[in-house]
Design a protein around this motif. Structure first.
Motif, short mmCIF file in Angstrom:
data_model
loop_
_atom_site.label_atom_id
_atom_site.label_comp_id
_atom_site.label_asym_id
_atom_site.label_seq_id
_atom_site.Cartn_x
_atom_site.Cartn_y
_atom_site.Cartn_z
N ALA A 45 0.83 -1.21 0.00
CA ALA A 45 0.00 0.00 0.00
C ALA A 45 0.86 1.27 0.00
O ALA A 45 0.51 2.26 -0.64
CB ALA A 45 -0.94 0.01 1.20
N ASN A 46 2.00 1.24 0.70
CA ASN A 46 2.90 2.39 0.70
C ASN A 46 3.50 2.61 -0.69
O ASN A 46 3.59 3.74 -1.17
CB ASN A 46 4.03 2.20 1.71
N ILE A 47 3.94 1.53 -1.32
CA ILE A 47 4.54 1.63 -2.66
C ILE A 47 3.50 2.20 -3.64
O ILE A 47 3.81 3.10 -4.43
CB ILE A 47 5.04 0.25 -3.16
N GLU A 48 2.29 1.69 -3.57
CA GLU A 48 1.22 2.16 -4.46
C GLU A 48 0.95 3.64 -4.22
O GLU A 48 0.79 4.41 -5.18
CB GLU A 48 -0.05 1.35 -4.24
N LYS A 49 0.91 4.05 -2.98
CA LYS A 49 0.64 5.45 -2.64
C LYS A 49 1.73 6.36 -3.20
O LYS A 49 1.44 7.37 -3.86
CB LYS A 49 0.53 5.60 -1.12
N MET A 50 3.00 6.00 -2.97
CA MET A 50 4.10 6.82 -3.48
C MET A 50 4.12 6.81 -5.00
O MET A 50 4.40 7.84 -5.63
CB MET A 50 5.43 6.34 -2.90
N SER A 51 3.82 5.68 -5.62
CA SER A 51 3.80 5.58 -7.08
C SER A 51 2.77 6.53 -7.69
O SER A 51 2.94 7.01 -8.80
CB SER A 51 3.49 4.15 -7.52
N ARG A 52 1.70 6.79 -6.93
CA ARG A 52 0.66 7.74 -7.38
C ARG A 52 1.06 9.19 -7.11
O ARG A 52 0.30 10.11 -7.40
CB ARG A 52 -0.66 7.46 -6.67
N GLY A 53 2.23 9.39 -6.50
CA GLY A 53 2.69 10.74 -6.21
C GLY A 53 2.16 11.28 -4.89
O GLY A 53 2.21 12.48 -4.65
N GLU A 54 1.68 10.39 -4.02
CA GLU A 54 1.16 10.79 -2.71
C GLU A 54 2.22 10.54 -1.65
O GLU A 54 2.77 9.45 -1.55
CB GLU A 54 -0.10 9.99 -2.37
N ALA A 55 2.48 11.56 -0.84
CA ALA A 55 3.46 11.43 0.24
C ALA A 55 2.90 10.53 1.34
O ALA A 55 1.69 10.54 1.62
CB ALA A 55 3.79 12.80 0.81
N LEU A 56 3.77 9.77 1.96
CA LEU A 56 3.36 8.92 3.08
C LEU A 56 3.14 9.78 4.32
O LEU A 56 3.81 10.79 4.53
CB LEU A 56 4.43 7.87 3.39
N THR A 57 2.22 9.35 5.16
CA THR A 57 1.98 9.98 6.45
C THR A 57 2.78 9.22 7.51
O THR A 57 3.30 8.12 7.25
CB THR A 57 0.49 9.92 6.82
N ASP A 58 2.85 9.79 8.69
CA ASP A 58 3.50 9.08 9.79
C ASP A 58 2.83 7.73 10.02
O ASP A 58 3.51 6.73 10.24
CB ASP A 58 3.45 9.90 11.08
N ASP A 59 1.50 7.69 9.96
CA ASP A 59 0.78 6.43 10.17
C ASP A 59 1.15 5.39 9.12
O ASP A 59 1.20 4.20 9.42
CB ASP A 59 -0.73 6.65 10.18
#
Length: 178
Positions: A45-59
């Motif tokens: 889920a983190n890889i997918e989020k970053m691949s979409r250009g979305e920064a990760l949150t602390d959570d």
């Protein structure tokens, strides 16, 4: 062997594109330890989020950082892990999970240099568009953390040699050559 008694555990830290993987491979060869890319420990889920250009949150990051520390604690774990470790509380969690000393080596560089490197690399999930969020989140290690900070604007071989020299002077890392 317990995590606290392991010889030399290190995290190569810094923003995306600073050279953690390249430096990690060079250091692993010089120091005779295994290197692991912390990106391999990210949940899908983190890889997918970053691949979409979305920064990760602390959570998003907590489970990943926990796994990084646990890898360092494992008797069969790598001696070196590349992990952004952008904030002090992230580094504190890694130290806690590792169960003992961890040397942090901050690969520091200008946004222009790192942006150019990110733009030139192929096949990585982290888009250049997230570089600003990386620099915004970065809390360089404080003097009380005992981290080593090196400027990445030099050839890889010279950078690796400099880090080895600084590690030999740092009590939180033992290369076995003492």
């Amino acid at each position: 062997m317990s995590g606290a008694s392991r010889k030399g555990r290190m995290v190569l830290m810094g923003v995306a594109g600073c050279g953690k993987s390249s430096v990690g491979a060079a250091l692993a060869d010089r120091l005779g330890v295994a290197y692991r890319d912390g990106d391999d420990l990210h949940p899908a889920a983190n890889i997918e989020k970053m691949s979409r250009g979305e920064a990760l949150t602390d959570d998003d990051r907590w489970p990943w950082l926990t796994m990084v520390g646990q890898e360092l604690a494992s008797p069969d774990g790598p001696g070196i892990i590349g992990c952004s470790s952008l904030k002090r509380r992230y580094r504190d969690l890694i130290r806690k999970e590792a169960g003992g000393p961890v040397a942090f080596v901050h690969l520091s560089g200008s946004k222009a240099l790192i942006g150019a490197r990110m733009g030139a690399r192929a096949g990585h999930f982290m888009p250049t568009s997230l570089l600003d969020s990386q620099f915004s989140a970065l809390e360089p290690p404080g003097p009380d953390e005992g981290a080593i900070t090196v400027d990445i604007d030099q050839p890889l071989e010279a950078l690796a040699d400099l880090i080895v020299k600084k590690l030999e002077e740092n009590s939180s890392w033992t290369t076995g050559s003492h």
